[in-house]
Design a protein around this motif. Structure first.
Motif, PDB file in Angstrom:
ATOM      1  N   GLU A   1       0.239   4.327  -0.587  1.00 42.40           N
ATOM      2  CA  GLU A   1      -0.328   5.527   0.026  1.00 42.40           C
ATOM      3  C   GLU A   1      -0.081   5.545   1.533  1.00 42.40           C
ATOM      4  N   ASP A   2      -0.285   4.406   2.189  1.00 39.12           N
ATOM      5  CA  ASP A   2      -0.078   4.314   3.643  1.00 39.12           C
ATOM      6  C   ASP A   2       1.334   3.878   4.009  1.00 39.12           C
TER       7      ASP A   2
ATOM      8  N   ASP B   1       0.874  -1.172   0.000  1.00 36.54           N
ATOM      9  CA  ASP B   1       0.000   0.000   0.000  1.00 36.54           C
ATOM     10  C   ASP B   1       0.911   1.222   0.000  1.00 36.54           C
TER      11      ASP B   1
ATOM     12  N   THR C   1       2.718   0.938   3.678  1.00 33.63           N
ATOM     13  CA  THR C   1       2.586  -0.312   4.416  1.00 33.63           C
ATOM     14  C   THR C   1       2.728  -1.477   3.452  1.00 33.63           C
TER      15      THR C   1
ATOM     16  N   TYR D   1       8.826   1.639   4.981  1.00 36.13           N
ATOM     17  CA  TYR D   1       7.470   1.097   4.996  1.00 36.13           C
ATOM     18  C   TYR D   1       7.240   0.321   6.292  1.00 36.13           C
TER      19      TYR D   1
ATOM     20  N   ARG E   1      -5.670  -4.563  10.394  1.00 34.54           N
ATOM     21  CA  ARG E   1      -5.947  -4.485   8.966  1.00 34.54           C
ATOM     22  C   ARG E   1      -6.263  -5.869   8.395  1.00 34.54           C
TER      23      ARG E   1
END
Length: 467
Positions: A300-301, A298, A303, A333, A456
């Motif tokens: 954007e995050d 991910d 992660t 990350y 998550r």
């Protein structure tokens, strides 16, 4: 009173490494302050150092008036004419004070001001000199301990190597040579404070720059570095020349280059990783020596969820989570290490939970779980059109599934979600800082990196489309 002033000025300049003009200005300002105290602070004065006569000349400026009300700032026209025939009412005239008659206290005050001004100038010079050395390696001699911190003699100035910036297990004695990274120079009330570090990842980077000529000439670039000081470190390197192996160049012949760095870092183990612009490829290299089954990123995050086989789990996590923490620092990350076996078991239980609804087949349940629908409540809240598109069925069938689900929930004869089991995430590491270029540091680098195991879960189940 001012005898041998020139010799004093010359000596101060040479001893302190300060330009003569700066010392002269300090002397002039010192006697200006002294004159104001002696002749009245409301007066206007000027002091000049006369190099030829080796003396300080003091001038008092007064306004020319008809009638004097304040003799400190005013003078009659008649008296002014004796000094300058062309003077007129309203002019200002400078009068040289021929015999200041300064007392011993006055001279002592001037002396203190001179030395204070010289010290201030010396501090500014030192600050400017060492400010330019921020981000460089410096070498000095340990002199003493102050409140647990080591005072390091750099020649022209003392630096501070704080207790937390020393590699665990290191013990320096007075007289020992110390090499460190100059992190910053700050001006304090006591002068410039030069701060050093031996635990910074940039110390590791600078040591490699010293040992590897290809880094110095720009052929090889260190893209990122991560350390747990005294234990283990990772650096990511790349080469602008395709014919040069960046990892091999950093290792050196028979490991000589990397071994020199290891020795300086008290035996800290160093992994050299080849940098890749592709985050997936780089993450696999950063998590070596473990073999990665799958990675979902991910961006954007910042992660990434990493799936490994059961026999690779301990390698990926490392001793006390060290490998995954360093990989997280290296990549910037957050990394979740997930056992493939545990993930598959959870998926199977989620599928078994969904097939309680009569209109949901095992195949449809697999598709739902792989796309993030793991609980029966998610089906009841779903949009019929979106569900139809997801399952690749018509709208009528999707509506029927939703209605069957709502009816089953109302009847209260089904289990709404799969049984909770042991945590899905085996290890989770959050980078303590993001890269080595901007040197962003977290407030607490020792925080617990293992947490949020289930936070998550839905995204994880949706991400890994395992068959």
């Amino acid at each position: 009173m001012f005898s041998e002033l020139g010799r004093v000025i010359e000596t101060l300049g040479k001893e302190r490494g300060i330009e003569k003009d700066i010392v002269v200005k300090a002397v002039e300002q010192a006697f200006l302050v002294t004159a104001r105290k002696k002749y009245g602070i409301q007066g206007e004065y000027e002091t000049r150092y006369n190099d030829g006569d080796d003396d300080i000349e003091i001038y008092q400026y007064k306004n020319v008036v008809d009638e004097v009300r304040d003799p400190i700032v005013e003078i009659t026209l008649a008296d002014a004419k004796e000094l300058d025939e062309e003077v007129e009412i309203g002019d200002q005239i400078g009068i040289k004070i021929e015999n200041p008659n300064f007392s011993r206290v006055d001279v002592q005050t001037a002396r203190q001001i001179i030395f204070q001004k010289v010290r201030d100038a010396e501090r500014e010079i030192l600050f400017a000199e060492f400010k330019h050395k921020e981000g460089e390696l410096v070498t000095g001699i340990a002199r003493r301990y102050e409140r647990g911190n080591i005072v390091v003699d750099l020649g022209k100035a003392d630096a501070v190597l704080s207790r937390r910036e020393v590699i665990p297990g290191e013990n320096f004695k007075p007289g020992d040579r110390i090499q460190a990274f100059l992190t910053e120079v700050v001006m304090t009330n006591r002068g410039p404070e030069i701060r050093l570090s031996r635990t910074s990842p940039l110390f590791l980077v600078k040591l490699f720059e010293l040992e590897v000529p290809e880094i110095q000439d720009g052929t090889i670039e260190i893209k990122s570095a991560a350390r747990e000081p005294g234990q283990r470190a990772k650096i990511a390197v790349t080469s602008v020349d395709k014919d040069i192996d960046p990892v091999g160049a950093c290792v050196g012949m028979k490991g000589s280059r990397v071994q020199n760095v290891v020795n300086e870092l008290q035996g800290e183990k160093i992994d050299i990783v080849k940098w890749a612009d592709d985050v997936d490829t780089f993450a696999r290299a950063a998590l070596a020596p473990s073999e990665i089954t799958n990675i979902q990123i991910d961006h954007e995050d910042h992660t990434m969820d990493v799936v490994v086989e059961e026999d690779q789990l301990s390698l990926a996590i490392g001793r006390r989570g060290q490998n995954v923490r360093l990989a997280a620092m290296l990549s910037g990350y957050k990394i979740n290490i997930i056992s493939k076996t545990k993930l598959q078991e959870r998926i199977q239980k989620s599928v078994a939970n969904l097939v309680q609804i009569s209109s949901i087949t095992d195949t449809l349940a697999q598709v739902m779980v792989q796309n993030g629908i793991q609980a029966i409540g998610d089906i009841a809240a779903a949009d019929a059109t979106e569900l139809a598109e997801l399952l690749e069925v018509d709208a009528e069938q999707a509506t029927g599934i939703i209605n069957d689900t709502i009816a089953a929930i109302d009847a209260g004869d089904i289990q709404l979600q799969a049984d909770e089991e042991e945590e899905l995430v085996s290890a989770s590491a959050v980078p303590a800082y993001h890269g080595i270029i901007n040197k962003e540091q977290s407030d607490d680098e020792s925080q617990d990196k293992f947490s949020d195991a289930e936070r998550r879960l839905r995204e994880e189940l949706a991400a890994f489309k395992l068959k």
